[in-house]
Write a protein that holds these residues in place. Structure first.
Motif, PDB file in Angstrom:
ATOM      1  N   SER A   2       0.647  -0.948  -0.058  1.00 42.34           N
ATOM      2  CA  SER A   2       0.230  -0.463   0.678  1.00 42.34           C
ATOM      3  C   SER A   2       0.982   1.071   0.156  1.00 42.34           C
ATOM      4  CB  SER A   2      -1.401   0.372   1.120  1.00 42.34           C
ATOM      5  OG  SER A   2      -0.504   0.294   2.463  1.00 42.34           O
ATOM      6  N   ILE A   3       1.785   1.089  -0.358  1.00 38.71           N
ATOM      7  CA  ILE A   3       2.622   2.172   0.196  1.00 38.71           C
ATOM      8  C   ILE A   3       3.751   2.547  -0.672  1.00 38.71           C
ATOM      9  CG2 ILE A   3       2.672   2.096   3.092  1.00 38.71           C
ATOM     10  CD1 ILE A   3       6.553   1.143   2.178  1.00 38.71           C
ATOM     11  N   LEU A   4       4.128   3.596  -1.508  1.00 40.37           N
ATOM     12  CA  LEU A   4       4.669   4.420  -1.965  1.00 40.37           C
ATOM     13  C   LEU A   4       5.271   5.489  -1.657  1.00 40.37           C
ATOM     14  CD1 LEU A   4       2.384   4.773  -4.861  1.00 40.37           C
ATOM     15  CD2 LEU A   4       4.406   3.082  -4.710  1.00 40.37           C
ATOM     16  N   HIS A   5       7.257   5.544  -2.127  1.00 39.77           N
ATOM     17  CA  HIS A   5       7.592   6.526  -1.317  1.00 39.77           C
ATOM     18  C   HIS A   5       7.078   7.947  -1.669  1.00 39.77           C
ATOM     19  CE1 HIS A   5      12.408   8.286  -0.866  1.00 39.77           C
ATOM     20  NE2 HIS A   5      11.467   8.673  -0.286  1.00 39.77           N
ATOM     21  N   ALA A   6       6.849   9.267  -1.959  1.00 44.10           N
ATOM     22  CA  ALA A   6       6.250  10.208  -2.118  1.00 44.10           C
ATOM     23  C   ALA A   6       6.850  11.231  -2.843  1.00 44.10           C
ATOM     24  CB  ALA A   6       5.130  10.500  -0.878  1.00 44.10           C
ATOM     25  N   GLY A   7       8.404  11.670  -1.585  1.00 39.95           N
ATOM     26  CA  GLY A   7       9.257  12.439  -1.589  1.00 39.95           C
ATOM     27  C   GLY A   7      10.756  12.679  -1.021  1.00 39.95           C
ATOM     28  N   ALA A  65      -2.751   8.203   3.082  1.00 36.57           N
ATOM     29  CA  ALA A  65      -2.163   9.059   4.149  1.00 36.57           C
ATOM     30  C   ALA A  65      -0.838   9.460   4.089  1.00 36.57           C
ATOM     31  CB  ALA A  65      -2.339   7.960   6.159  1.00 36.57           C
ATOM     32  N   VAL A  66       0.342  10.089   4.333  1.00 35.11           N
ATOM     33  CA  VAL A  66       1.371  11.242   3.795  1.00 35.11           C
ATOM     34  C   VAL A  66       1.572  10.946   5.629  1.00 35.11           C
ATOM     35  CG1 VAL A  66       2.431  12.707   3.241  1.00 35.11           C
ATOM     36  CG2 VAL A  66       0.147  12.042   1.922  1.00 35.11           C
ATOM     37  N   ILE A  67       2.918   9.727   6.197  1.00 40.21           N
ATOM     38  CA  ILE A  67       3.645   9.975   6.596  1.00 40.21           C
ATOM     39  C   ILE A  67       4.692  10.623   6.234  1.00 40.21           C
ATOM     40  CG2 ILE A  67       4.672   8.191   8.100  1.00 40.21           C
ATOM     41  CD1 ILE A  67       2.610   6.201   7.344  1.00 40.21           C
ATOM     42  N   VAL A  68       5.785  11.072   7.489  1.00 43.15           N
ATOM     43  CA  VAL A  68       6.062  12.294   7.360  1.00 43.15           C
ATOM     44  C   VAL A  68       7.921  11.423   8.282  1.00 43.15           C
ATOM     45  CG1 VAL A  68       7.360  14.373   7.239  1.00 43.15           C
ATOM     46  CG2 VAL A  68       5.256  14.603   6.185  1.00 43.15           C
ATOM     47  N   TRP A  98       3.407   8.029   1.577  1.00 42.23           N
ATOM     48  CA  TRP A  98       2.136   8.234   0.670  1.00 42.23           C
ATOM     49  C   TRP A  98       1.521   6.638   0.933  1.00 42.23           C
ATOM     50  CZ3 TRP A  98      -0.905  11.868  -1.159  1.00 42.23           C
ATOM     51  CH2 TRP A  98      -2.731  10.600  -1.604  1.00 42.23           C
ATOM     52  N   ALA A  99       0.371   6.165   1.534  1.00 49.19           N
ATOM     53  CA  ALA A  99       0.151   4.959   2.634  1.00 49.19           C
ATOM     54  C   ALA A  99      -0.888   4.803   1.442  1.00 49.19           C
ATOM     55  CB  ALA A  99       0.260   4.674   3.641  1.00 49.19           C
ATOM     56  N   ARG A 100      -1.872   4.775   0.698  1.00 52.76           N
ATOM     57  CA  ARG A 100      -2.529   3.754   0.103  1.00 52.76           C
ATOM     58  C   ARG A 100      -3.778   3.466   0.912  1.00 52.76           C
ATOM     59  NH1 ARG A 100      -0.795   1.540  -5.396  1.00 52.76           N
ATOM     60  NH2 ARG A 100      -0.284   0.350  -4.488  1.00 52.76           N
ATOM     61  N   GLY A 101      -4.644   3.689   1.299  1.00 47.29           N
ATOM     62  CA  GLY A 101      -5.638   3.259   2.083  1.00 47.29           C
ATOM     63  C   GLY A 101      -6.407   3.005   3.409  1.00 47.29           C
ATOM     64  N   GLU A 102      -4.747   4.067   3.943  1.00 45.33           N
ATOM     65  CA  GLU A 102      -4.935   4.284   5.024  1.00 45.33           C
ATOM     66  C   GLU A 102      -5.276   5.865   5.872  1.00 45.33           C
ATOM     67  OE1 GLU A 102      -3.647   2.333   6.988  1.00 45.33           O
ATOM     68  OE2 GLU A 102      -3.115   0.597   5.470  1.00 45.33           O
ATOM     69  N   GLY A 103      -5.593   6.605   5.173  1.00 42.12           N
ATOM     70  CA  GLY A 103      -6.395   7.713   5.787  1.00 42.12           C
ATOM     71  C   GLY A 103      -7.945   7.912   5.896  1.00 42.12           C
ATOM     72  N   GLY A 104      -8.459   8.820   6.549  1.00 41.31           N
ATOM     73  CA  GLY A 104      -9.398   8.640   7.457  1.00 41.31           C
ATOM     74  C   GLY A 104      -9.610   8.875   8.739  1.00 41.31           C
ATOM     75  N   PHE A 105      -8.639   8.341   9.345  1.00 36.76           N
ATOM     76  CA  PHE A 105      -8.204   8.003  10.687  1.00 36.76           C
ATOM     77  C   PHE A 105      -9.068  10.035  11.109  1.00 36.76           C
ATOM     78  CE2 PHE A 105      -4.531   9.461   9.253  1.00 36.76           C
ATOM     79  CZ  PHE A 105      -4.300  10.386   9.390  1.00 36.76           C
ATOM     80  N   GLY A 106      -8.983  10.980  10.580  1.00 35.50           N
ATOM     81  CA  GLY A 106      -9.582  11.880  11.597  1.00 35.50           C
ATOM     82  C   GLY A 106      -8.409  12.896  11.136  1.00 35.50           C
ATOM     83  N   GLY A 107      -7.398  12.888  10.713  1.00 32.17           N
ATOM     84  CA  GLY A 107      -6.346  14.549  10.539  1.00 32.17           C
ATOM     85  C   GLY A 107      -6.273  15.380   9.857  1.00 32.17           C
TER      86      GLY A 107
END
Length: 290
Positions: free
Chosen positions: A87-92, A123-126, A147-156
């Motif tokens: 689910s993850i991709l290196h975004a930056g 979700a974007v994890i820094v 960039w973690a696909r499908g991991e959003g929607g946690f309210g942040g």
């Protein structure tokens, strides 16, 4: 498992000791194509241990090469975050170099989750890491966006939106960087054994027709091209390099990088000419010494 932003941000930093050898540096340079035209220019400053210089982007693989015994993992696990590798991709990627890297050495690396942004479907994890040498003085600092696909929607919060366009004038330099069909197979020996870059079946489950090149391989290839083509081959003149990974590159394709000079800052834009100049690296800047 849903992301727990508070837990991720409040966790104690992780600290690890790393070391690297001349062999690790030589392998890294070779995986980026150094010495590929050995009959004309063997690039001994990158491919031979006597007088060996170190490309700054080696910092991103230091201590994790094949000699370190790294084993691939099928998930990303840290406090408050547990996600499947597919689910993850290196975004930056951002890198700041505080002093030239030695061909062999050791460092203490302190890492933490700096931020987690909720993009709805992702979700974007820094992640931030700082490395210090045995003398306690800084060596490098990195900033990684995942960039973690499908991991959003946690309210942040969604995080800042940053627009970017290339300068509206002809580039000062255009660099052409070919890759080879086996580039990813060689680059993965630096420590990133994600099967996405080697196994066709795994790549298909992740939504790609075939294995793709590591984002950090494209990053390193452009860094080398920049040092060779804009900095007179002097690795010590590159002090920082920040990019967004805007698109995938398949081994065997070319990276075309347009470079605009803005004082001690270079602006870059990398595309794939074989696919109508599809973007590869955007939001790209380099800090250089004149």
């Amino acid at each position: 498992m849903p992301i727990d932003r508070h837990k991720a941000l409040s966790a104690d930093p992780s600290v690890r000791e790393i070391s690297w050898s001349t062999r690790d540096v030589l392998l890294y340079h070779l995986s980026l194509g150094a010495g590929s035209d050995a009959a004309t220019d063997p690039e001994l400053h990158l491919t031979f241990e006597r007088g060996l210089q170190v490309l700054p982007t080696f910092a991103l693989v230091a201590g994790s090469g094949i000699s370190a015994g790294e084993v691939p993992t099928m998930s990303v696990n840290m406090p408050g975050i547990d996600t499947d590798l597919r689910s993850i991709l290196h975004a930056g990627q951002g890198l700041e170099i505080h002093r030239p890297l030695p061909p062999s050495g050791s460092a203490t690396v302190t890492s933490r989750v700096a931020e987690v942004w909720d993009k709805g479907k992702a979700a974007v994890i820094v992640l931030e890491s700082a490395a210090a040498g045995p003398d306690g003085e800084p060596l490098w600092t990195t900033n990684v966006q995942i960039w973690a696909r499908g991991e959003g929607g946690f309210g942040g919060e969604a995080g800042p939106e940053t627009s970017w366009t290339a300068p509206q004038r002809p580039a000062d330099i255009v660099l052409e960087t070919p890759t080879t069909p086996q580039q990813a197979l060689l680059y993965r020996l630096n420590g990133d054994l994600n099967p996405l870059h080697a196994d066709p079946e795994f790549a298909r489950t992740a939504g790609f027709d075939r294995p793709i090149l590591h984002g950090l391989a494209s990053y390193g290839l452009v860094c080398k091209a920049l040092v060779d083509g804009a900095l007179d081959g002097d690795v010590t003149r590159l002090n920082g390099f920040s990019v967004r990974f805007a698109g995938s590159l398949f081994p065997g394709e070319t990276i075309r990088t347009s470079v605009w000079r803005e004082g001690e800052r270079l602006v870059l834009h990398s595309t794939c000419p074989e696919r109508d100049n599809a973007p590869v690296l955007t939001h790209a800047t380099a800090k250089v010494t004149s």
